[in-house]
Write an enzyme that holds these catalytic residues in place. Structure first.
Site, PDB file in Angstrom:
ATOM      1  N   HIS A   1       0.889  -1.172  -0.028  1.00 56.66           N
ATOM      2  CA  HIS A   1       0.075   0.013   0.049  1.00 56.66           C
ATOM      3  C   HIS A   1       0.910   1.190  -0.069  1.00 56.66           C
ATOM      4  O   HIS A   1       1.804   1.395   0.763  1.00 56.66           O
ATOM      5  CB  HIS A   1      -0.845   0.022   1.183  1.00 56.66           C
ATOM      6  CG  HIS A   1      -2.133   1.008   1.285  1.00 56.66           C
ATOM      7  ND1 HIS A   1      -1.869   2.361   1.300  1.00 56.66           N
ATOM      8  CD2 HIS A   1      -3.320   0.848   1.053  1.00 56.66           C
ATOM      9  CE1 HIS A   1      -2.942   3.038   1.354  1.00 56.66           C
ATOM     10  NE2 HIS A   1      -4.170   2.163   1.073  1.00 56.66           N
TER      11      HIS A   1
ATOM     12  N   HIS B   1     -14.323   5.081  -0.229  1.00 58.27           N
ATOM     13  CA  HIS B   1     -13.990   3.195   0.074  1.00 58.27           C
ATOM     14  C   HIS B   1     -15.105   2.547   0.088  1.00 58.27           C
ATOM     15  O   HIS B   1     -15.143   1.352   0.100  1.00 58.27           O
ATOM     16  CB  HIS B   1     -13.298   3.182   1.581  1.00 58.27           C
ATOM     17  CG  HIS B   1     -11.965   4.042   1.579  1.00 58.27           C
ATOM     18  ND1 HIS B   1     -11.736   5.266   1.921  1.00 58.27           N
ATOM     19  CD2 HIS B   1     -10.563   3.706   0.985  1.00 58.27           C
ATOM     20  CE1 HIS B   1     -10.401   5.657   1.917  1.00 58.27           C
ATOM     21  NE2 HIS B   1      -9.987   4.683   1.238  1.00 58.27           N
TER      22      HIS B   1
ATOM     23  N   ARG C   1     -13.764  21.985  -5.045  1.00 58.55           N
ATOM     24  CA  ARG C   1     -12.964  20.879  -4.752  1.00 58.55           C
ATOM     25  C   ARG C   1     -12.700  20.735  -3.278  1.00 58.55           C
ATOM     26  O   ARG C   1     -11.942  21.458  -2.556  1.00 58.55           O
ATOM     27  CB  ARG C   1     -11.642  20.979  -5.620  1.00 58.55           C
ATOM     28  CG  ARG C   1     -10.627  19.988  -5.289  1.00 58.55           C
ATOM     29  CD  ARG C   1     -11.004  18.493  -5.700  1.00 58.55           C
ATOM     30  NE  ARG C   1      -9.904  17.487  -5.789  1.00 58.55           N
ATOM     31  CZ  ARG C   1     -10.269  16.468  -4.732  1.00 58.55           C
ATOM     32  NH1 ARG C   1     -11.160  16.240  -3.921  1.00 58.55           N
ATOM     33  NH2 ARG C   1      -9.054  15.527  -4.836  1.00 58.55           N
TER      34      ARG C   1
ATOM     35  N   CYS D   1      -8.214  23.320 -10.823  1.00 63.74           N
ATOM     36  CA  CYS D   1      -7.674  22.114 -10.082  1.00 63.74           C
ATOM     37  C   CYS D   1      -6.836  21.492 -10.989  1.00 63.74           C
ATOM     38  O   CYS D   1      -6.679  21.133 -12.229  1.00 63.74           O
ATOM     39  CB  CYS D   1      -9.009  21.069  -9.997  1.00 63.74           C
ATOM     40  SG  CYS D   1      -8.538  19.387  -9.188  1.00 63.74           S
TER      41      CYS D   1
ATOM     42  N   TYR E   1      -0.811  15.233  -6.540  1.00 64.09           N
ATOM     43  CA  TYR E   1      -0.429  16.444  -7.517  1.00 64.09           C
ATOM     44  C   TYR E   1       0.952  16.525  -7.793  1.00 64.09           C
ATOM     45  O   TYR E   1       1.648  17.577  -7.831  1.00 64.09           O
ATOM     46  CB  TYR E   1      -0.790  17.741  -6.651  1.00 64.09           C
ATOM     47  CG  TYR E   1      -2.330  17.725  -6.185  1.00 64.09           C
ATOM     48  CD1 TYR E   1      -3.231  18.036  -7.231  1.00 64.09           C
ATOM     49  CD2 TYR E   1      -2.823  17.470  -5.013  1.00 64.09           C
ATOM     50  CE1 TYR E   1      -4.627  17.840  -6.870  1.00 64.09           C
ATOM     51  CE2 TYR E   1      -4.016  17.493  -4.518  1.00 64.09           C
ATOM     52  CZ  TYR E   1      -5.191  17.683  -5.771  1.00 64.09           C
ATOM     53  OH  TYR E   1      -6.300  17.559  -5.402  1.00 64.09           O
TER      54      TYR E   1
END
Length: 569
Positions: A140, A164, A237, A287, A422
């Site tokens: 992970h 999730h 956002r 964004c 990002y």
């Protein structure tokens, strides 16, 4: 003492003392504080409905806890475990965690808390289910964050990160189930509060990519109706629930960790900020994932499927950051950073955070402001009330909302969104090979444009042998868009669009706003046209031709030619 009114609980300790709390203790404290949570809506509109779980392995146990990071695939051992689970027992996977598995043993909470490390095994609970995720954690990307839930419940995290709660992720989780939690140790969620209950109302024109957290954009055609985007139509956002801020208790903490001002701290109320000289800047905020949906057409990407409207242009009013920092003795240099923290926090009390170079913050021509107004009105809750930072020309994720703390530091923010999101990579980089440490955080955005009207697939009526195309163009870093080229023959010939609305009299390197453009192109009834648009800035940077060559696993900085197909009536 810093007092912050947030949606979960007020953090009454300075950040330095919060950082000294161990991860395990912080998790336990937060779990108690989160006794008011509920599960809410499990719908995740951003996830393709028929993706294989191994291709959509959303970060389990809170992801990186802070975002939507995705693992492209799991290793073979996890694949084998999953394969065993997709039988009749996994038919109603959304309820599996709340149902007793009579074929599995029952464990007490005391037994589970002992399994909180790779040496003892990493167990977590969800509902009444007990899960051994030891083999999953090393694979992970946010394993350090996953460990915050080791030996305890993941429920508080998933009340916040509801992406999730999809069939794919729940099926994957169920594949790791080893038992049931003793009934006396189960904490019911039916009577718990809802962290999303205080979300603000939004204009119905906004099309939601996800409801929780709320992320939405307006129809593209709305963007070209006005040089300044109406506040209600401005894209939203959010990474976490919108905090509730009591303006009477609001404080902005500023700490300096270097230079002549080292060791200085200041706490400002909103009224204190307003005592500084007022400054207004018109700037476009975009964004980093704008137009990701087009990149997804090349190859799947796990992220919000933004269209071309995760962008807006507004007049922002506040105080220049350079004025505030200079008053504290801060001097500019080429290597330091300014970190920003929001009042929106995750279940571990970790705030959203980002940073920009100190040189940008201290440059009077950089126009970085601590904004408290948007288009002449106080900031709305969705857009950062009472104060947000506006960093013109820079990716939207650095324009931190609900600003609670500023730190002048020799280092970047260690926030997940600065270090592990990002950022962009080679089209050949995948989740098995990606190394976020090797890529710089996105700051200035690349030149881009988008056709906003008509929409792709529209039928358009010809007017005296022409149809009208409208759109926006923008380049980060304050670069001016000097031209937008339009083609309807696959790039063989090009027509220059008219730049109708542009920012004027700002000087080179300070063109923070977009340009709106229009083109009338020849068209005959019955024609099927494919229209291309590309922008050029004053450094003669131009958009790349296709998304194929700039595809990246995070789906960011998507600035290929804008293309639509229309039928002419």
């Amino acid at each position: 003492m810093l007092s912050r009114s947030v949606i979960f609980f007020r953090r009454c300790q300075p950040q330095s003392s919060v950082q000294r709390i161990s991860q395990q203790k912080r998790f336990l404290l937060t779990t108690r504080a989160l006794s008011s949570y509920s599960s809410g809506n499990f719908e995740d509109k951003s996830s393709p409905g028929n993706q294989n779980p191994l291709a959509t392995a959303v970060t389990l146990i809170g992801g990186s806890l802070l975002t939507y990071l995705i693992v492209e695939k799991l290793k073979d051992d996890s694949a084998k475990v999953y394969a065993k689970s997709v039988g009749p027992a996994a038919v109603d996977v959304r309820k599996a965690h709340s149902e007793l598995r009579k074929d599995l043993p029952v464990y007490t909470l005391d037994e589970i808390t002992k399994h909180n490390s790779p040496q003892t095994g990493i167990w977590v609970t969800y509902g009444i289910g007990v899960y051994d995720i030891t083999s999953f954690v090393p694979k992970h990307p946010g394993s350090d964050k996953v460990m915050l839930a080791a030996g305890s419940a993941i429920d508080p995290f998933w009340h916040i990160y509801q992406q999730h709660n999809t069939a794919e992720v729940l099926t994957l989780l169920e594949s790791f189930r080893i038992g049931n939690l003793k009934e006396d140790d189960v904490t019911s969620t039916k009577d718990q509060g809802n962290p999303w209950a205080a979300e603000p109302k939004r204009h119905p024109i906004l099309k939601a990519a996800t409801e929780r957290p709320f992320n939405a954009e307006p129809p593209a055609s709305v963007l070209v109706d006005s040089f300044l985007t109406p506040n209600e139509f401005f894209y939203v956002r959010n990474h976490l629930p919108v905090p509730e801020v009591d303006i009477k208790e609001y404080e902005l903490e500023i700490d300096v960790e270097l230079g002549k001002g080292k060791g200085k701290s200041k706490v400002l109320k909103l009224d204190d900020l307003k005592k500084y000289p007022k400054h207004t800047v018109t700037a476009t905020i975009m964004c980093g994932g704008n137009r990701r949906g087009e990149m997804m057409d090349i190859k799947p990407i796990k992220g919000l499927p933004w269209g071309p409207s995760a962008v807006g242009n507004a007049e922002w009013t506040g105080v220049r950051l350079v004025d505030v920092l200079k008053a504290m003795g801060v001097e500019s240099d080429e290597t330091s950073h300014v970190q920003f923290e929001g009042l929106d926090t995750d279940p571990t009390s970790t705030p959203y955070g980002a940073s920009i170079p100190l040189a940008k913050a201290m440059d009077p021509r950089g126009d970085v402001i601590l904004a408290y107004e948007m288009n002449g009105q106080p900031l709305s809750r969705d857009h950062g009330y009472p104060v947000r930072v506006i960093v013109p020309g820079v990716v939207g994720s650095r324009n931190v909302k609900w600003l609670g703390r500023i730190v002048v530091s020799p280092k970047e923010s260690d926030s997940h969104w600065q270090q592990n999101d990002y950022k962009s990579f080679s089209p050949s980089t995948d989740w098995d090979t990606v190394d976020f440490k090797k890529a710089p955080a996105i700051q200035n955005m690349p030149v881009t444009s988008a056709i906003c009207s008509p929409a792709n697939g529209d039928q358009v009526k010809a007017d005296n042998g022409f149809i009208t195309i409208k759109g926006y163009a923008w380049s980060g870093g304050g670069q001016e868009v000097i031209r937008v080229d339009i083609s309807t023959d696959g790039g063989k010939t090009w027509q220059v669009a008219d730049l109708n609305e542009v920012e004027k009299n700002t000087g080179r390197g300070r063109h923070w706003s977009w340009s709106l453009w229009t083109a009338r192109i020849p068209a005959k009834p019955g024609q099927k046209l494919e229209v291309w648009a590309k922008a050029v800035d004053d450094n003669y940077n131009v958009q790349p031709e296709t998304f194929k060559n700039i595809w990246n696993l995070r789906g960011v900085v998507g600035n290929a030619y804008s293309r639509i197909r229309v039928n002419v009536k």
